[in-house]
Design an enzyme around this catalytic site. Structure first.
Site, PDB file in Angstrom:
ATOM      1  N   GLU A 414       1.081  -1.397   0.102  1.00  0.00           N
ATOM      2  CA  GLU A 414       0.389   0.370   0.081  1.00  0.00           C
ATOM      3  C   GLU A 414       0.890   1.038  -0.022  1.00  0.00           C
ATOM      4  O   GLU A 414       1.644   1.271   0.919  1.00  0.00           O
ATOM      5  CB  GLU A 414      -1.121  -0.193   1.417  1.00  0.00           C
ATOM      6  CG  GLU A 414      -2.213  -1.020   1.526  1.00  0.00           C
ATOM      7  CD  GLU A 414      -3.071  -0.569   2.812  1.00  0.00           C
ATOM      8  OE1 GLU A 414      -3.215   0.561   3.483  1.00  0.00           O
ATOM      9  OE2 GLU A 414      -3.680  -1.621   3.249  1.00  0.00           O
TER      10      GLU A 414
HETATM   11  C1  NOJ Z   1      -4.263   1.292   5.450  1.00  0.00           C
HETATM   12  C2  NOJ Z   1      -5.970   0.239   5.451  1.00  0.00           C
HETATM   13  O1  NOJ Z   1      -5.051  -1.122   4.955  1.00  0.00           O
HETATM   14  C3  NOJ Z   1      -6.170   0.113   3.951  1.00  0.00           C
HETATM   15  O2  NOJ Z   1      -7.545  -0.213   4.434  1.00  0.00           O
HETATM   16  C4  NOJ Z   1      -6.825   1.882   4.450  1.00  0.00           C
HETATM   17  O3  NOJ Z   1      -7.617   2.662   3.025  1.00  0.00           O
HETATM   18  C5  NOJ Z   1      -5.502   2.987   4.166  1.00  0.00           C
HETATM   19  N1  NOJ Z   1      -4.892   2.414   5.420  1.00  0.00           N
HETATM   20  C6  NOJ Z   1      -6.065   4.476   3.911  1.00  0.00           C
HETATM   21  O4  NOJ Z   1      -6.279   4.416   5.346  1.00  0.00           O
END
Ligand code: NOJ
Length: 585
Positions: A414
Protein backbone atom coordinates in the site's frame (compact mmCIF):
# COMPACT_ATOMS: atom_id res chain seq x y z
CA UNK A 1 -7.59 7.01 11.30
CA UNK A 2 -4.68 6.58 13.62
CA UNK A 3 -5.11 8.21 17.00
CA UNK A 4 -1.43 8.91 17.25
CA UNK A 5 -1.75 10.88 14.06
CA UNK A 6 -4.31 13.06 15.75
CA UNK A 7 -2.05 13.45 18.74
CA UNK A 8 0.70 14.59 16.42
CA UNK A 9 -1.24 17.47 14.92
CA UNK A 10 0.68 20.06 16.93
CA UNK A 11 2.78 21.80 14.32
CA UNK A 12 6.37 22.85 14.91
CA UNK A 13 8.88 24.30 12.52
CA UNK A 14 11.84 22.04 12.78
CA UNK A 15 15.37 22.66 11.70
CA UNK A 16 17.55 19.61 11.56
CA UNK A 17 21.28 19.74 12.07
CA UNK A 18 23.10 16.82 10.53
CA UNK A 19 25.79 15.13 12.54
CA UNK A 20 27.00 11.64 13.41
CA UNK A 21 24.88 9.53 15.74
CA UNK A 22 25.99 6.61 17.86
CA UNK A 23 27.07 3.77 15.59
CA UNK A 24 24.12 1.39 15.50
CA UNK A 25 22.86 -1.07 12.93
CA UNK A 26 20.77 1.51 11.22
CA UNK A 27 22.39 4.86 10.59
CA UNK A 28 19.86 7.42 11.88
CA UNK A 29 22.08 10.28 10.74
CA UNK A 30 22.26 9.44 7.03
CA UNK A 31 19.56 11.90 6.27
CA UNK A 32 20.37 12.95 2.75
CA UNK A 33 17.22 14.12 0.99
CA UNK A 34 18.79 14.43 -2.41
CA UNK A 35 17.22 15.29 -5.69
CA UNK A 36 15.12 13.35 -8.15
CA UNK A 37 16.73 10.26 -9.64
CA UNK A 38 16.04 9.40 -13.29
CA UNK A 39 16.33 5.72 -14.02
CA UNK A 40 14.40 2.49 -14.33
CA UNK A 41 13.40 -0.40 -12.07
CA UNK A 42 14.88 -3.89 -12.34
CA UNK A 43 13.43 -6.09 -15.08
CA UNK A 44 10.40 -8.00 -13.90
CA UNK A 45 9.47 -5.40 -11.28
CA UNK A 46 5.75 -5.84 -10.60
CA UNK A 47 3.37 -2.86 -10.75
CA UNK A 48 -0.04 -3.10 -9.19
CA UNK A 49 -2.97 -1.48 -7.44
CA UNK A 50 -4.96 -2.65 -4.45
CA UNK A 51 -8.30 -2.88 -2.71
CA UNK A 52 -9.91 -4.79 0.12
CA UNK A 53 -13.18 -6.71 0.38
CA UNK A 54 -15.13 -4.62 2.86
CA UNK A 55 -13.93 -1.36 1.35
CA UNK A 56 -15.07 -2.13 -2.21
CA UNK A 57 -17.28 -5.21 -2.67
CA UNK A 58 -20.62 -4.04 -1.31
CA UNK A 59 -23.19 -6.89 -1.46
CA UNK A 60 -22.85 -7.11 2.32
CA UNK A 61 -25.81 -9.48 2.74
CA UNK A 62 -26.00 -11.12 -0.68
CA UNK A 63 -25.65 -14.74 -1.83
CA UNK A 64 -25.33 -16.26 1.63
CA UNK A 65 -22.61 -13.99 3.02
CA UNK A 66 -22.44 -13.88 6.83
CA UNK A 67 -22.01 -10.70 8.88
CA UNK A 68 -18.58 -9.32 9.57
CA UNK A 69 -17.62 -7.13 12.53
CA UNK A 70 -17.54 -4.18 10.11
CA UNK A 71 -21.14 -4.81 8.96
CA UNK A 72 -22.27 -4.67 12.56
CA UNK A 73 -20.02 -1.77 13.58
CA UNK A 74 -21.06 0.50 10.70
CA UNK A 75 -24.74 -0.16 11.34
CA UNK A 76 -24.43 1.35 14.80
CA UNK A 77 -24.96 5.11 14.88
CA UNK A 78 -22.00 7.41 15.35
CA UNK A 79 -19.22 5.02 14.44
CA UNK A 80 -18.35 6.40 11.01
CA UNK A 81 -18.40 9.73 9.22
CA UNK A 82 -22.08 10.52 8.40
CA UNK A 83 -22.87 6.94 9.50
CA UNK A 84 -21.56 5.69 6.15
CA UNK A 85 -21.45 1.91 5.68
CA UNK A 86 -19.83 -0.46 3.20
CA UNK A 87 -23.24 -1.99 2.34
CA UNK A 88 -22.92 -1.20 -1.33
CA UNK A 89 -19.63 0.72 -1.53
CA UNK A 90 -18.25 0.37 -5.11
CA UNK A 91 -20.46 -2.65 -5.86
CA UNK A 92 -17.23 -4.41 -6.80
CA UNK A 93 -18.98 -7.74 -6.25
CA UNK A 94 -20.92 -7.13 -9.47
CA UNK A 95 -18.18 -5.42 -11.45
CA UNK A 96 -15.35 -7.88 -11.94
CA UNK A 97 -15.09 -7.29 -15.66
CA UNK A 98 -15.44 -3.51 -15.45
CA UNK A 99 -12.72 -3.25 -12.84
CA UNK A 100 -10.37 -5.54 -14.69
CA UNK A 101 -10.72 -3.34 -17.73
CA UNK A 102 -9.52 -0.43 -15.58
CA UNK A 103 -6.53 -2.51 -14.52
CA UNK A 104 -5.83 -3.25 -18.17
CA UNK A 105 -5.99 0.43 -18.97
CA UNK A 106 -3.27 0.94 -16.37
CA UNK A 107 -1.29 -2.05 -17.64
CA UNK A 108 -1.03 -3.55 -14.16
CA UNK A 109 1.08 -6.64 -13.52
CA UNK A 110 -0.71 -7.50 -10.30
CA UNK A 111 -3.88 -6.73 -8.40
CA UNK A 112 -4.05 -6.97 -4.62
CA UNK A 113 -7.45 -7.77 -3.11
CA UNK A 114 -8.73 -9.51 0.00
CA UNK A 115 -11.11 -12.40 0.61
CA UNK A 116 -14.01 -11.71 2.91
CA UNK A 117 -13.93 -14.52 5.48
CA UNK A 118 -17.70 -14.39 6.22
CA UNK A 119 -18.47 -14.39 2.49
CA UNK A 120 -17.08 -17.88 2.14
CA UNK A 121 -17.58 -19.08 5.74
CA UNK A 122 -20.62 -17.22 7.07
CA UNK A 123 -20.00 -17.97 10.76
CA UNK A 124 -16.23 -18.13 10.39
CA UNK A 125 -16.27 -21.81 11.33
CA UNK A 126 -15.56 -24.26 8.57
CA UNK A 127 -17.54 -27.13 10.03
CA UNK A 128 -20.65 -24.92 10.22
CA UNK A 129 -20.94 -24.09 6.55
CA UNK A 130 -18.94 -23.22 3.45
CA UNK A 131 -20.80 -20.77 1.22
CA UNK A 132 -20.19 -22.00 -2.32
CA UNK A 133 -21.62 -18.85 -3.90
CA UNK A 134 -18.99 -16.81 -2.10
CA UNK A 135 -16.26 -19.25 -3.12
CA UNK A 136 -17.45 -18.91 -6.69
CA UNK A 137 -17.16 -15.12 -6.68
CA UNK A 138 -13.44 -15.22 -5.85
CA UNK A 139 -12.91 -18.02 -8.37
CA UNK A 140 -14.42 -15.81 -11.04
CA UNK A 141 -12.27 -12.85 -9.99
CA UNK A 142 -9.05 -14.89 -9.96
CA UNK A 143 -9.81 -16.52 -13.32
CA UNK A 144 -10.62 -13.23 -14.96
CA UNK A 145 -7.42 -11.65 -13.63
CA UNK A 146 -5.31 -14.51 -14.91
CA UNK A 147 -7.05 -14.43 -18.24
CA UNK A 148 -5.81 -10.85 -18.53
CA UNK A 149 -2.31 -11.67 -17.34
CA UNK A 150 -2.74 -9.93 -14.02
CA UNK A 151 -1.24 -11.74 -11.04
CA UNK A 152 -3.55 -11.96 -8.02
CA UNK A 153 -1.97 -11.04 -4.67
CA UNK A 154 -4.48 -12.18 -2.09
CA UNK A 155 -4.92 -10.96 1.47
CA UNK A 156 -6.68 -13.37 3.80
CA UNK A 157 -7.53 -10.90 6.53
CA UNK A 158 -8.23 -7.27 5.76
CA UNK A 159 -10.13 -6.63 9.00
CA UNK A 160 -13.54 -8.25 8.34
CA UNK A 161 -13.72 -10.91 11.05
CA UNK A 162 -16.95 -12.95 11.03
CA UNK A 163 -19.27 -11.41 13.63
CA UNK A 164 -20.08 -14.82 15.13
CA UNK A 165 -16.45 -15.24 16.17
CA UNK A 166 -16.50 -11.83 17.82
CA UNK A 167 -19.72 -12.51 19.68
CA UNK A 168 -18.92 -16.05 20.76
CA UNK A 169 -15.25 -15.68 21.66
CA UNK A 170 -14.31 -11.99 21.76
CA UNK A 171 -12.51 -12.05 18.41
CA UNK A 172 -8.73 -11.56 18.51
CA UNK A 173 -8.75 -11.39 22.30
CA UNK A 174 -9.30 -15.13 22.20
CA UNK A 175 -6.67 -17.75 21.43
CA UNK A 176 -9.22 -19.91 19.58
CA UNK A 177 -9.04 -17.46 16.64
CA UNK A 178 -5.73 -19.07 15.68
CA UNK A 179 -7.34 -22.35 14.69
CA UNK A 180 -10.40 -20.78 13.11
CA UNK A 181 -8.20 -18.53 11.00
CA UNK A 182 -6.02 -21.47 10.05
CA UNK A 183 -9.09 -23.41 8.86
CA UNK A 184 -10.18 -20.44 6.77
CA UNK A 185 -6.70 -20.03 5.26
CA UNK A 186 -6.57 -23.75 4.54
CA UNK A 187 -9.85 -23.58 2.65
CA UNK A 188 -8.46 -20.70 0.58
CA UNK A 189 -5.28 -22.63 -0.25
CA UNK A 190 -7.41 -25.65 -1.15
CA UNK A 191 -9.80 -23.76 -3.43
CA UNK A 192 -7.60 -21.05 -4.92
CA UNK A 193 -4.00 -22.10 -4.36
CA UNK A 194 -3.69 -23.78 -7.75
CA UNK A 195 -3.87 -20.26 -9.23
CA UNK A 196 -2.89 -17.89 -6.42
CA UNK A 197 0.84 -17.80 -5.67
CA UNK A 198 1.09 -14.75 -3.42
CA UNK A 199 -0.70 -14.89 -0.08
CA UNK A 200 -0.77 -12.22 2.61
CA UNK A 201 -2.06 -13.54 5.93
CA UNK A 202 -2.86 -10.22 7.66
CA UNK A 203 -3.13 -6.71 6.41
CA UNK A 204 -1.84 -4.10 8.84
CA UNK A 205 -2.28 -6.01 12.11
CA UNK A 206 -1.25 -2.82 13.94
CA UNK A 207 -4.62 -1.29 13.04
CA UNK A 208 -6.54 -4.41 13.94
CA UNK A 209 -4.94 -4.50 17.38
CA UNK A 210 -4.75 -0.79 18.23
CA UNK A 211 -7.80 0.68 16.56
CA UNK A 212 -9.98 -2.40 17.07
CA UNK A 213 -9.11 -3.28 20.68
CA UNK A 214 -7.34 -0.26 22.24
CA UNK A 215 -8.93 2.95 20.96
CA UNK A 216 -12.12 1.41 19.60
CA UNK A 217 -12.16 3.64 16.51
CA UNK A 218 -12.47 0.55 14.33
CA UNK A 219 -14.56 -2.60 14.58
CA UNK A 220 -15.16 -4.31 16.94
CA UNK A 221 -14.85 -0.96 18.77
CA UNK A 222 -13.38 -2.21 22.06
CA UNK A 223 -11.45 0.10 24.37
CA UNK A 224 -9.31 -2.31 26.36
CA UNK A 225 -6.64 0.27 27.09
CA UNK A 226 -3.15 -0.89 27.85
CA UNK A 227 -3.85 -4.59 27.30
CA UNK A 228 -6.30 -5.20 24.42
CA UNK A 229 -3.93 -4.33 21.59
CA UNK A 230 -1.05 -6.42 22.97
CA UNK A 231 -3.28 -9.45 23.45
CA UNK A 232 -4.83 -9.16 19.98
CA UNK A 233 -1.41 -8.75 18.37
CA UNK A 234 -0.08 -11.78 20.24
CA UNK A 235 -2.80 -14.01 18.81
CA UNK A 236 -2.46 -12.51 15.35
CA UNK A 237 1.29 -13.20 15.25
CA UNK A 238 0.69 -16.80 16.30
CA UNK A 239 -2.13 -17.18 13.78
CA UNK A 240 0.13 -15.84 11.04
CA UNK A 241 2.87 -18.31 11.96
CA UNK A 242 0.44 -21.22 12.04
CA UNK A 243 -0.90 -20.41 8.58
CA UNK A 244 2.63 -20.08 7.20
CA UNK A 245 3.46 -23.55 8.61
CA UNK A 246 0.24 -24.99 7.20
CA UNK A 247 1.18 -23.74 3.75
CA UNK A 248 4.74 -24.86 4.18
CA UNK A 249 3.92 -28.42 5.18
CA UNK A 250 0.73 -29.08 3.23
CA UNK A 251 0.71 -26.93 0.11
CA UNK A 252 4.08 -25.50 -0.82
CA UNK A 253 5.35 -28.53 -2.71
CA UNK A 254 2.26 -28.76 -4.82
CA UNK A 255 1.42 -25.10 -5.28
CA UNK A 256 4.82 -23.40 -5.19
CA UNK A 257 3.54 -20.10 -3.84
CA UNK A 258 4.66 -17.70 -1.13
CA UNK A 259 3.10 -16.58 2.13
CA UNK A 260 3.88 -13.25 3.78
CA UNK A 261 2.33 -10.63 6.01
CA UNK A 262 1.65 -6.97 5.23
CA UNK A 263 2.81 -4.53 7.90
CA UNK A 264 2.09 -0.84 7.89
CA UNK A 265 4.36 1.67 9.44
CA UNK A 266 5.02 5.37 9.43
CA UNK A 267 8.64 6.43 9.49
CA UNK A 268 9.83 8.17 12.68
CA UNK A 269 12.70 10.61 12.30
CA UNK A 270 14.52 12.04 15.36
CA UNK A 271 13.70 15.73 15.78
CA UNK A 272 17.33 16.42 16.64
CA UNK A 273 19.77 13.84 15.43
CA UNK A 274 22.47 15.18 17.71
CA UNK A 275 20.30 14.24 20.68
CA UNK A 276 20.60 10.61 21.78
CA UNK A 277 17.21 10.76 23.52
CA UNK A 278 15.51 11.77 20.28
CA UNK A 279 17.32 9.07 18.38
CA UNK A 280 16.15 6.47 20.87
CA UNK A 281 12.61 7.87 20.88
CA UNK A 282 12.45 7.67 17.08
CA UNK A 283 13.69 4.11 17.14
CA UNK A 284 11.04 3.24 19.75
CA UNK A 285 8.40 4.77 17.51
CA UNK A 286 9.36 2.52 14.61
CA UNK A 287 9.74 -0.52 16.87
CA UNK A 288 6.30 -0.03 18.46
CA UNK A 289 4.77 0.13 14.96
CA UNK A 290 6.40 -2.19 12.48
CA UNK A 291 8.91 -3.83 14.83
CA UNK A 292 6.12 -5.14 17.09
CA UNK A 293 5.18 -7.61 14.35
CA UNK A 294 8.30 -7.82 12.19
CA UNK A 295 10.74 -8.63 15.01
CA UNK A 296 8.95 -11.80 16.17
CA UNK A 297 8.50 -12.92 12.56
CA UNK A 298 12.13 -12.31 11.56
CA UNK A 299 13.91 -12.79 14.91
CA UNK A 300 11.50 -14.81 17.07
CA UNK A 301 10.56 -12.32 19.80
CA UNK A 302 9.24 -8.82 20.48
CA UNK A 303 11.70 -5.90 20.18
CA UNK A 304 13.79 -5.57 23.33
CA UNK A 305 12.69 -1.96 23.72
CA UNK A 306 9.02 -3.00 23.87
CA UNK A 307 9.78 -5.65 26.46
CA UNK A 308 11.75 -3.11 28.54
CA UNK A 309 9.30 -0.22 28.37
CA UNK A 310 6.05 -2.17 28.81
CA UNK A 311 7.64 -4.37 31.48
CA UNK A 312 8.83 -1.33 33.47
CA UNK A 313 5.51 0.47 33.20
CA UNK A 314 3.58 -2.65 34.18
CA UNK A 315 5.77 -2.96 37.30
CA UNK A 316 5.14 0.71 38.12
CA UNK A 317 1.44 -0.07 37.94
CA UNK A 318 1.94 -2.79 40.49
CA UNK A 319 1.28 -5.65 38.09
CA UNK A 320 3.07 -8.95 38.69
CA UNK A 321 3.68 -9.55 34.97
CA UNK A 322 4.12 -7.39 31.92
CA UNK A 323 1.07 -6.33 29.94
CA UNK A 324 3.07 -7.46 26.89
CA UNK A 325 2.52 -11.22 26.65
CA UNK A 326 5.53 -13.49 26.26
CA UNK A 327 6.36 -16.24 23.79
CA UNK A 328 7.67 -19.58 25.07
CA UNK A 329 10.98 -20.67 23.58
CA UNK A 330 9.13 -23.24 21.46
CA UNK A 331 6.83 -20.53 20.16
CA UNK A 332 9.77 -18.30 19.37
CA UNK A 333 11.37 -20.84 17.09
CA UNK A 334 7.98 -21.70 15.56
CA UNK A 335 7.33 -18.02 14.71
CA UNK A 336 10.82 -17.07 13.56
CA UNK A 337 11.27 -17.12 9.80
CA UNK A 338 7.60 -17.36 8.87
CA UNK A 339 7.50 -14.87 6.04
CA UNK A 340 8.53 -15.66 2.48
CA UNK A 341 8.28 -11.96 1.73
CA UNK A 342 7.36 -8.86 3.68
CA UNK A 343 4.44 -6.72 2.55
CA UNK A 344 4.95 -3.06 3.43
CA UNK A 345 2.19 -0.47 3.61
CA UNK A 346 3.48 3.07 4.01
CA UNK A 347 1.93 6.52 3.76
CA UNK A 348 3.62 9.12 5.94
CA UNK A 349 6.32 10.22 8.42
CA UNK A 350 6.63 12.02 11.75
CA UNK A 351 9.39 13.77 13.62
CA UNK A 352 9.83 12.18 17.01
CA UNK A 353 11.08 13.40 20.34
CA UNK A 354 11.26 11.90 23.82
CA UNK A 355 8.30 12.67 26.11
CA UNK A 356 7.59 11.00 29.43
CA UNK A 357 3.95 10.27 30.16
CA UNK A 358 3.02 10.62 33.84
CA UNK A 359 1.39 7.54 35.35
CA UNK A 360 -1.51 9.75 36.50
CA UNK A 361 -2.67 9.75 32.85
CA UNK A 362 -3.15 5.98 32.94
CA UNK A 363 -1.33 3.20 31.13
CA UNK A 364 -2.13 2.86 27.45
CA UNK A 365 -0.38 1.57 24.37
CA UNK A 366 0.37 5.16 23.34
CA UNK A 367 1.81 6.22 26.68
CA UNK A 368 3.94 3.07 26.98
CA UNK A 369 6.61 4.30 24.58
CA UNK A 370 7.22 7.85 25.87
CA UNK A 371 7.39 9.70 22.57
CA UNK A 372 5.78 12.79 21.08
CA UNK A 373 5.09 13.22 17.37
CA UNK A 374 5.63 16.43 15.44
CA UNK A 375 5.07 17.49 11.88
CA UNK A 376 6.76 20.07 9.73
CA UNK A 377 4.16 22.63 8.60
CA UNK A 378 5.86 22.78 5.22
CA UNK A 379 4.94 19.17 4.49
CA UNK A 380 2.05 18.98 2.02
CA UNK A 381 -1.10 17.40 3.51
CA UNK A 382 -3.61 17.29 0.68
CA UNK A 383 -5.82 14.54 2.07
CA UNK A 384 -6.46 12.69 5.31
CA UNK A 385 -5.43 14.86 8.25
CA UNK A 386 -2.77 12.36 9.31
CA UNK A 387 -1.24 11.99 5.86
CA UNK A 388 1.64 14.36 5.15
CA UNK A 389 3.68 13.82 2.04
CA UNK A 390 7.27 13.11 3.14
CA UNK A 391 8.80 10.97 0.40
CA UNK A 392 12.26 10.61 1.95
CA UNK A 393 10.68 8.87 4.97
CA UNK A 394 9.73 6.00 2.66
CA UNK A 395 13.35 5.40 1.69
CA UNK A 396 14.46 5.62 5.31
CA UNK A 397 11.87 3.03 6.32
CA UNK A 398 12.91 0.68 3.51
CA UNK A 399 16.57 0.97 4.48
CA UNK A 400 15.68 0.33 8.11
CA UNK A 401 13.80 -2.85 7.12
CA UNK A 402 16.77 -3.99 5.09
CA UNK A 403 19.19 -3.56 8.02
CA UNK A 404 16.94 -4.84 10.76
CA UNK A 405 15.42 -7.91 9.17
CA UNK A 406 18.21 -9.25 6.98
CA UNK A 407 17.22 -7.68 3.66
CA UNK A 408 13.96 -9.59 3.13
CA UNK A 409 12.09 -9.72 -0.17
CA UNK A 410 9.63 -6.82 -0.04
CA UNK A 411 6.39 -6.08 -1.83
CA UNK A 412 4.98 -2.62 -1.27
CA UNK A 413 1.38 -3.51 -0.54
CA UNK A 414 0.00 0.00 0.00
CA UNK A 415 1.19 3.49 -0.83
CA UNK A 416 -0.88 6.46 -1.91
CA UNK A 417 -2.66 9.62 -0.87
CA UNK A 418 -6.24 10.77 -0.41
CA UNK A 419 -8.05 13.99 -1.12
CA UNK A 420 -10.20 15.79 1.37
CA UNK A 421 -12.04 18.23 -0.85
CA UNK A 422 -15.76 17.64 -1.06
CA UNK A 423 -15.69 18.95 -4.63
CA UNK A 424 -15.22 16.38 -7.33
CA UNK A 425 -11.71 16.76 -8.64
CA UNK A 426 -10.29 14.49 -11.27
CA UNK A 427 -7.26 16.68 -11.95
CA UNK A 428 -5.33 15.35 -8.97
CA UNK A 429 -1.97 16.93 -9.55
CA UNK A 430 -1.01 16.54 -5.86
CA UNK A 431 -1.48 12.77 -6.19
CA UNK A 432 0.76 12.77 -9.26
CA UNK A 433 3.40 14.61 -7.22
CA UNK A 434 3.00 12.18 -4.33
CA UNK A 435 3.34 9.06 -6.49
CA UNK A 436 6.19 10.53 -8.48
CA UNK A 437 8.22 11.38 -5.37
CA UNK A 438 7.42 8.24 -3.33
CA UNK A 439 8.07 5.87 -6.23
CA UNK A 440 11.31 7.69 -6.87
CA UNK A 441 12.43 7.20 -3.26
CA UNK A 442 11.63 3.51 -3.62
CA UNK A 443 13.81 3.43 -6.74
CA UNK A 444 16.66 5.00 -4.78
CA UNK A 445 16.18 2.42 -2.01
CA UNK A 446 16.42 -0.37 -4.57
CA UNK A 447 19.65 1.16 -5.81
CA UNK A 448 20.87 1.06 -2.19
CA UNK A 449 20.27 -2.68 -2.27
CA UNK A 450 16.80 -2.91 -0.69
CA UNK A 451 15.10 -5.96 -2.18
CA UNK A 452 11.75 -4.49 -3.35
CA UNK A 453 10.08 -6.67 -5.97
CA UNK A 454 6.78 -4.91 -6.51
CA UNK A 455 4.73 -1.83 -5.82
CA UNK A 456 0.99 -1.55 -5.15
CA UNK A 457 -0.67 1.84 -5.54
CA UNK A 458 -3.36 2.36 -2.92
CA UNK A 459 -5.95 2.26 -4.18
CA UNK A 460 -7.45 1.32 -7.53
CA UNK A 461 -10.79 2.94 -6.69
CA UNK A 462 -12.19 5.45 -4.25
CA UNK A 463 -13.81 3.31 -1.57
CA UNK A 464 -15.12 3.06 1.98
CA UNK A 465 -12.38 4.50 4.19
CA UNK A 466 -13.28 2.83 7.50
CA UNK A 467 -14.29 5.32 10.23
CA UNK A 468 -13.91 8.15 7.70
CA UNK A 469 -16.66 6.67 5.52
CA UNK A 470 -16.55 8.03 1.97
CA UNK A 471 -15.04 11.36 2.96
CA UNK A 472 -11.48 10.37 2.05
CA UNK A 473 -10.79 9.27 -1.50
CA UNK A 474 -7.62 7.29 -2.15
CA UNK A 475 -8.52 6.05 -5.63
CA UNK A 476 -6.76 6.37 -8.94
CA UNK A 477 -10.32 6.14 -10.23
CA UNK A 478 -13.05 8.37 -8.91
CA UNK A 479 -16.25 6.57 -7.93
CA UNK A 480 -19.54 8.42 -8.02
CA UNK A 481 -21.10 6.96 -4.87
CA UNK A 482 -24.32 8.93 -5.24
CA UNK A 483 -25.13 7.15 -8.46
CA UNK A 484 -26.58 3.64 -7.89
CA UNK A 485 -24.39 2.23 -10.67
CA UNK A 486 -21.25 3.54 -8.98
CA UNK A 487 -19.58 4.63 -12.22
CA UNK A 488 -15.80 5.01 -12.23
CA UNK A 489 -13.91 7.95 -13.81
CA UNK A 490 -10.14 8.11 -14.30
CA UNK A 491 -8.31 10.80 -12.37
CA UNK A 492 -5.23 12.42 -13.93
CA UNK A 493 -3.01 10.18 -11.80
CA UNK A 494 -4.18 7.18 -13.89
CA UNK A 495 -2.44 8.67 -16.90
CA UNK A 496 0.69 9.38 -14.91
CA UNK A 497 0.96 6.01 -13.13
CA UNK A 498 0.27 4.25 -16.40
CA UNK A 499 3.31 5.92 -17.94
CA UNK A 500 5.57 5.03 -15.03
CA UNK A 501 4.47 1.42 -15.50
CA UNK A 502 5.00 1.50 -19.26
CA UNK A 503 8.53 2.91 -18.89
CA UNK A 504 9.26 0.83 -15.78
CA UNK A 505 10.47 4.00 -14.08
CA UNK A 506 11.44 7.53 -14.96
CA UNK A 507 13.36 7.80 -18.27
CA UNK A 508 14.33 11.49 -18.22
CA UNK A 509 13.16 14.85 -16.97
CA UNK A 510 11.62 16.02 -20.24
CA UNK A 511 9.52 12.94 -20.65
CA UNK A 512 8.33 12.84 -17.04
CA UNK A 513 7.31 16.51 -17.19
CA UNK A 514 5.49 15.76 -20.42
CA UNK A 515 3.54 12.92 -18.75
CA UNK A 516 2.39 15.30 -16.09
CA UNK A 517 1.28 17.92 -18.57
CA UNK A 518 -0.60 15.37 -20.68
CA UNK A 519 -2.24 13.85 -17.63
CA UNK A 520 -3.66 17.20 -16.52
CA UNK A 521 -4.84 17.97 -20.05
CA UNK A 522 -6.85 14.77 -20.44
CA UNK A 523 -8.43 15.01 -17.02
CA UNK A 524 -10.28 18.18 -17.93
CA UNK A 525 -12.33 16.19 -20.47
CA UNK A 526 -13.19 13.57 -17.82
CA UNK A 527 -14.09 16.39 -15.46
CA UNK A 528 -16.55 17.75 -18.01
CA UNK A 529 -18.11 14.33 -18.55
CA UNK A 530 -18.55 13.87 -14.84
CA UNK A 531 -19.95 17.39 -14.44
CA UNK A 532 -22.56 16.70 -17.11
CA UNK A 533 -23.49 13.42 -15.43
CA UNK A 534 -23.77 15.14 -12.05
CA UNK A 535 -25.94 17.86 -13.53
CA UNK A 536 -28.30 15.22 -14.91
CA UNK A 537 -28.44 13.52 -11.50
CA UNK A 538 -29.08 16.78 -9.73
CA UNK A 539 -31.94 17.63 -12.06
CA UNK A 540 -33.43 14.16 -11.54
CA UNK A 541 -33.10 14.55 -7.76
CA UNK A 542 -34.81 17.94 -7.79
CA UNK A 543 -37.74 16.49 -9.72
CA UNK A 544 -37.98 13.59 -7.31
CA UNK A 545 -37.88 15.88 -4.28
CA UNK A 546 -40.61 18.11 -5.67
CA UNK A 547 -42.84 15.06 -5.94
CA UNK A 548 -42.05 13.76 -2.48
CA UNK A 549 -43.23 16.12 0.26
CA UNK A 550 -41.87 13.88 3.02
CA UNK A 551 -38.30 14.25 1.92
CA UNK A 552 -36.26 15.61 4.75
CA UNK A 553 -34.27 18.78 4.84
CA UNK A 554 -31.09 16.69 5.18
CA UNK A 555 -31.74 14.92 1.91
CA UNK A 556 -32.23 18.28 0.28
CA UNK A 557 -28.80 19.34 1.45
CA UNK A 558 -26.91 16.18 0.56
CA UNK A 559 -28.66 15.42 -2.68
CA UNK A 560 -29.18 18.88 -4.11
CA UNK A 561 -27.06 21.55 -2.49
CA UNK A 562 -23.79 19.58 -2.32
CA UNK A 563 -24.00 18.25 -5.91
CA UNK A 564 -24.93 21.68 -7.20
CA UNK A 565 -21.97 23.29 -5.48
CA UNK A 566 -19.75 20.47 -6.75
CA UNK A 567 -20.98 20.86 -10.31
CA UNK A 568 -20.29 24.58 -10.14
CA UNK A 569 -16.78 23.86 -8.83
CA UNK A 570 -16.10 21.48 -11.70
CA UNK A 571 -17.41 23.89 -14.28
CA UNK A 572 -15.33 26.72 -12.87
CA UNK A 573 -12.17 24.59 -12.77
CA UNK A 574 -12.83 23.32 -16.32
CA UNK A 575 -13.20 26.89 -17.61
CA UNK A 576 -10.12 27.93 -15.68
CA UNK A 577 -8.10 25.02 -17.08
CA UNK A 578 -9.22 25.74 -20.63
CA UNK A 579 -8.23 29.36 -20.11
CA UNK A 580 -4.78 28.31 -18.88
CA UNK A 581 -4.24 25.88 -21.75
CA UNK A 582 -5.32 28.42 -24.33
CA UNK A 583 -2.98 30.97 -22.79
CA UNK A 584 -0.07 28.55 -23.01
CA UNK A 585 -0.75 27.66 -26.64
C1 NOJ B 1 -4.30 1.07 5.60
C2 NOJ B 1 -5.46 0.13 5.38
O1 NOJ B 1 -4.96 -1.16 5.21
C3 NOJ B 1 -6.33 0.50 4.19
O2 NOJ B 1 -7.47 -0.31 4.21
C4 NOJ B 1 -6.67 1.98 4.20
O3 NOJ B 1 -7.48 2.31 3.10
C5 NOJ B 1 -5.37 2.76 4.17
N1 NOJ B 1 -4.60 2.44 5.37
C6 NOJ B 1 -5.56 4.27 4.14
O4 NOJ B 1 -6.03 4.72 5.36
Amino acid sequence: MMLSHRVGRACHVLVLVLCLSAAEDFDWSANNHDSFYYGTFPNGFSWGAGSSAYQTEGAWDKDGKGLSIWDVFTHKKGKTFLNDTGDSSCEGYYKIKDDISLMKELNLNHYRFSISWPRIMPTGIRSDHVNEKGVKYYNALIDELLEHNITPIVTLYHWDLPQVLQEKYGGWQNISMINYFNDFANLCFERYGDRVKYWITFNNPWSVAVEGYETGEHAPGLKLRGTGAYRAAHHIIKAHAKVWHTYDTQWRNKQRGMVGISLSGDWGEPVDITNQKDIEAAERYVQFYIGWFATPIFHGDYPQVMKDFIGRKSAQQGLGTSRLPTFSSQEKSYIKGTSDFLGVGHFTTRYITQKSFPSSRGYTYFSDWDVAELVDPRWPDPGSEWLYSVPWGFRRLLNFIKTQYGNPMIYITENGVSEKMMCTELCDDWRIQYYKAYINEMLKAIRNGVNVKGYTAWSLLDKFEWDEGYSERFGLYYVDFRNKNKPRYPKASVQFYKRIIKSNGFPNQREVENWRRKATETCSTSNQLLAAEEQRNTAANILRLIHDPLTSHMEMVTEVVVPTVCTLCILISAVFLMFLLRKRN
